[in-house]
Motif scaffolding. Structure first.
Motif, PDB file in Angstrom:
ATOM      1  N   ALA A   1      42.402  36.847  40.552  1.00 12.03           N
ATOM      2  CA  ALA A   1      42.546  37.353  40.060  1.00 12.03           C
ATOM      3  C   ALA A   1      44.015  38.530  39.952  1.00 12.03           C
ATOM      4  CB  ALA A   1      41.527  38.309  40.047  1.00 12.03           C
ATOM      5  N   ARG A   2      44.603  38.744  38.919  1.00 17.26           N
ATOM      6  CA  ARG A   2      46.274  39.288  39.423  1.00 17.26           C
ATOM      7  C   ARG A   2      46.311  40.889  38.361  1.00 17.26           C
ATOM      8  NH1 ARG A   2      46.967  34.169  39.081  1.00 17.26           N
ATOM      9  NH2 ARG A   2      47.740  34.293  36.411  1.00 17.26           N
ATOM     10  N   MET A   3      46.577  41.903  39.481  1.00 15.17           N
ATOM     11  CA  MET A   3      46.765  42.687  37.974  1.00 15.17           C
ATOM     12  C   MET A   3      48.163  43.011  37.917  1.00 15.17           C
ATOM     13  SD  MET A   3      45.354  45.988  39.634  1.00 15.17           S
ATOM     14  CE  MET A   3      46.121  46.858  41.210  1.00 15.17           C
ATOM     15  N   HIS A   4      48.544  43.500  37.032  1.00 15.76           N
ATOM     16  CA  HIS A   4      50.187  44.169  36.570  1.00 15.76           C
ATOM     17  C   HIS A   4      50.228  44.771  35.371  1.00 15.76           C
ATOM     18  CE1 HIS A   4      51.431  41.475  33.054  1.00 15.76           C
ATOM     19  NE2 HIS A   4      50.463  40.618  33.119  1.00 15.76           N
ATOM     20  N   ARG A   5      50.951  45.780  35.411  1.00 17.27           N
ATOM     21  CA  ARG A   5      51.634  46.568  34.080  1.00 17.27           C
ATOM     22  C   ARG A   5      52.630  46.409  33.266  1.00 17.27           C
ATOM     23  NH1 ARG A   5      48.797  51.696  35.673  1.00 17.27           N
ATOM     24  NH2 ARG A   5      47.873  51.737  37.954  1.00 17.27           N
TER      25      ARG A   5
ATOM     26  N   ASN B   1      30.564  27.694  43.887  1.00 23.12           N
ATOM     27  CA  ASN B   1      29.731  28.604  43.685  1.00 23.12           C
ATOM     28  C   ASN B   1      30.184  30.226  42.864  1.00 23.12           C
ATOM     29  OD1 ASN B   1      27.136  27.219  44.596  1.00 23.12           O
ATOM     30  ND2 ASN B   1      27.643  27.778  45.988  1.00 23.12           N
ATOM     31  N   GLY B   2      31.549  29.908  43.062  1.00 27.78           N
ATOM     32  CA  GLY B   2      32.506  30.757  42.399  1.00 27.78           C
ATOM     33  C   GLY B   2      32.250  31.422  40.334  1.00 27.78           C
ATOM     34  N   GLY B   3      33.267  32.126  40.017  1.00 26.79           N
ATOM     35  CA  GLY B   3      32.588  32.548  38.531  1.00 26.79           C
ATOM     36  C   GLY B   3      33.019  33.394  38.092  1.00 26.79           C
ATOM     37  N   PHE B   4      33.798  34.088  39.122  1.00 21.81           N
ATOM     38  CA  PHE B   4      34.146  35.354  38.162  1.00 21.81           C
ATOM     39  C   PHE B   4      36.152  36.363  38.414  1.00 21.81           C
ATOM     40  CE2 PHE B   4      32.841  36.899  42.497  1.00 21.81           C
ATOM     41  CZ  PHE B   4      33.409  38.318  42.569  1.00 21.81           C
ATOM     42  N   ALA B   5      36.456  36.817  37.633  1.00 23.03           N
ATOM     43  CA  ALA B   5      37.996  37.086  38.353  1.00 23.03           C
ATOM     44  C   ALA B   5      37.823  39.221  37.934  1.00 23.03           C
ATOM     45  CB  ALA B   5      38.940  36.140  37.746  1.00 23.03           C
TER      46      ALA B   5
ATOM     47  N   VAL C   1      35.438  42.136  33.128  1.00 27.78           N
ATOM     48  CA  VAL C   1      35.300  41.465  34.211  1.00 27.78           C
ATOM     49  C   VAL C   1      35.427  39.967  33.495  1.00 27.78           C
ATOM     50  CG1 VAL C   1      33.811  39.933  35.989  1.00 27.78           C
ATOM     51  CG2 VAL C   1      33.748  42.835  35.519  1.00 27.78           C
ATOM     52  N   ALA C   2      36.137  38.586  33.643  1.00 24.78           N
ATOM     53  CA  ALA C   2      36.056  37.865  33.162  1.00 24.78           C
ATOM     54  C   ALA C   2      34.918  36.645  34.037  1.00 24.78           C
ATOM     55  CB  ALA C   2      37.334  36.301  33.251  1.00 24.78           C
ATOM     56  N   ILE C   3      33.704  36.504  33.466  1.00 27.33           N
ATOM     57  CA  ILE C   3      33.270  35.899  34.071  1.00 27.33           C
ATOM     58  C   ILE C   3      31.872  34.489  33.500  1.00 27.33           C
ATOM     59  CG2 ILE C   3      31.066  37.571  33.550  1.00 27.33           C
ATOM     60  CD1 ILE C   3      30.190  38.162  36.928  1.00 27.33           C
ATOM     61  N   GLY C   4      31.634  33.588  34.775  1.00 24.26           N
ATOM     62  CA  GLY C   4      30.571  33.154  34.242  1.00 24.26           C
ATOM     63  C   GLY C   4      30.468  31.468  34.062  1.00 24.26           C
ATOM     64  N   ARG C   5      32.407  31.232  33.337  1.00 26.61           N
ATOM     65  CA  ARG C   5      32.382  30.012  32.624  1.00 26.61           C
ATOM     66  C   ARG C   5      33.920  29.711  33.217  1.00 26.61           C
ATOM     67  NH1 ARG C   5      32.856  34.098  29.449  1.00 26.61           N
ATOM     68  NH2 ARG C   5      34.350  34.334  27.655  1.00 26.61           N
ATOM     69  N   ALA C   6      34.281  28.689  33.668  1.00 30.28           N
ATOM     70  CA  ALA C   6      35.640  28.569  33.652  1.00 30.28           C
ATOM     71  C   ALA C   6      36.118  28.651  32.443  1.00 30.28           C
ATOM     72  CB  ALA C   6      35.795  27.264  33.570  1.00 30.28           C
ATOM     73  N   MET C   7      37.829  29.833  32.832  1.00 32.24           N
ATOM     74  CA  MET C   7      38.355  30.003  31.488  1.00 32.24           C
ATOM     75  C   MET C   7      39.965  30.770  32.054  1.00 32.24           C
ATOM     76  SD  MET C   7      36.574  34.106  31.177  1.00 32.24           S
ATOM     77  CE  MET C   7      37.700  34.208  30.048  1.00 32.24           C
ATOM     78  N   THR C   8      41.040  31.041  31.664  1.00 32.31           N
ATOM     79  CA  THR C   8      42.129  31.804  31.566  1.00 32.31           C
ATOM     80  C   THR C   8      42.031  33.257  31.721  1.00 32.31           C
ATOM     81  OG1 THR C   8      43.426  29.480  31.677  1.00 32.31           O
ATOM     82  CG2 THR C   8      43.931  32.073  30.540  1.00 32.31           C
TER      83      THR C   8
END
Length: 199
Positions: free
Chosen positions: A58-62, A82-86, A173-180
């Motif tokens: 997870a990265r944040m930028h302006r 057992n992960g799955g969120f950013a 949140v991006a969560i629950g599945r593999a994704m960009t």
């Protein structure tokens, strides 16, 4: 250890709307004009499942785009280990709870890669890291206003109803599945009613 796993909420409560004006009587949480602090005086942070041994990033930028300042979440969500969120999240008050009981929901102006995301709220009842109240929305390629009524937020791994007088944190949140993950938000706040118009 933090655990934000679980399927993202459905997107029924997060239908995009025409127009980008702030809701009438809205309480602006952030318009990202201040590079270090929100309108509440607190700061955004990026968090991923690496805090619990996962491998998501997870990265944040302006950015400044189309005359708007915005904060963006970028990353890769993986279900390995057992992960799955950013996510990017914001404490809603430096001391004690925030009372949003006079409002009807959360609004945000967002754009992204077309994927589904969740907005999570935490209260002083969400004592465990994996507990939250969740509502989903679909990101759009152009700046779009989304309203998420508080009535649509679903408790995750707790039984207590959402107590709007004791809000603690808000997360995108991006969560629950593999994704960009590619999501930018240029305004976020609470709204009192369904009307859209100038401040």
């Amino acid at each position: 250890m933090a655990d934000e796993r679980g399927a993202s909420a459905g997107v029924s409560g997060g239908a995009p709307e025409a127009g980008l004006e702030r809701p009438v009587d809205g309480w602006l949480i952030d318009d990202f004009r201040d590079p270090t602090h929100s309108r509440l005086g607190t700061s955004w942070r990026a968090v991923s499942d690496q805090v619990m041994g996962g491998v998501s990033s997870a990265r944040m930028h302006r950015i400044h785009s189309d005359g708007r300042d915005a904060l963006c979440l970028e990353g890769e969500v993986s279900l390995e280990n057992n992960g799955g969120f950013a996510q990017i999240n914001l404490d809603l008050a430096a001391d004690g709870p925030l009372d949003a009981s006079g409002h009807a929901g959360v609004w945000l102006i967002q754009r992204g890669n077309g994927a589904d995301y969740s907005l999570h709220l935490k209260t002083f009842a969400t004592r465990l890291p994996w507990q939250s109240y969740r509502a989903g929305f679909a990101s759009t390629p152009n700046w779009t206003l989304v309203r998420l009524p508080f009535a649509d937020f679903v408790p995750h791994r707790l039984d207590q109803p959402l107590d709007l007088t004791r809000l603690k944190r808000l997360g995108l949140v991006a969560i629950g599945r593999a994704m960009t993950a590619e999501l930018c938000v240029t305004e976020v706040g609470f709204y009192r009613d369904a009307k859209i118009g100038g401040q």
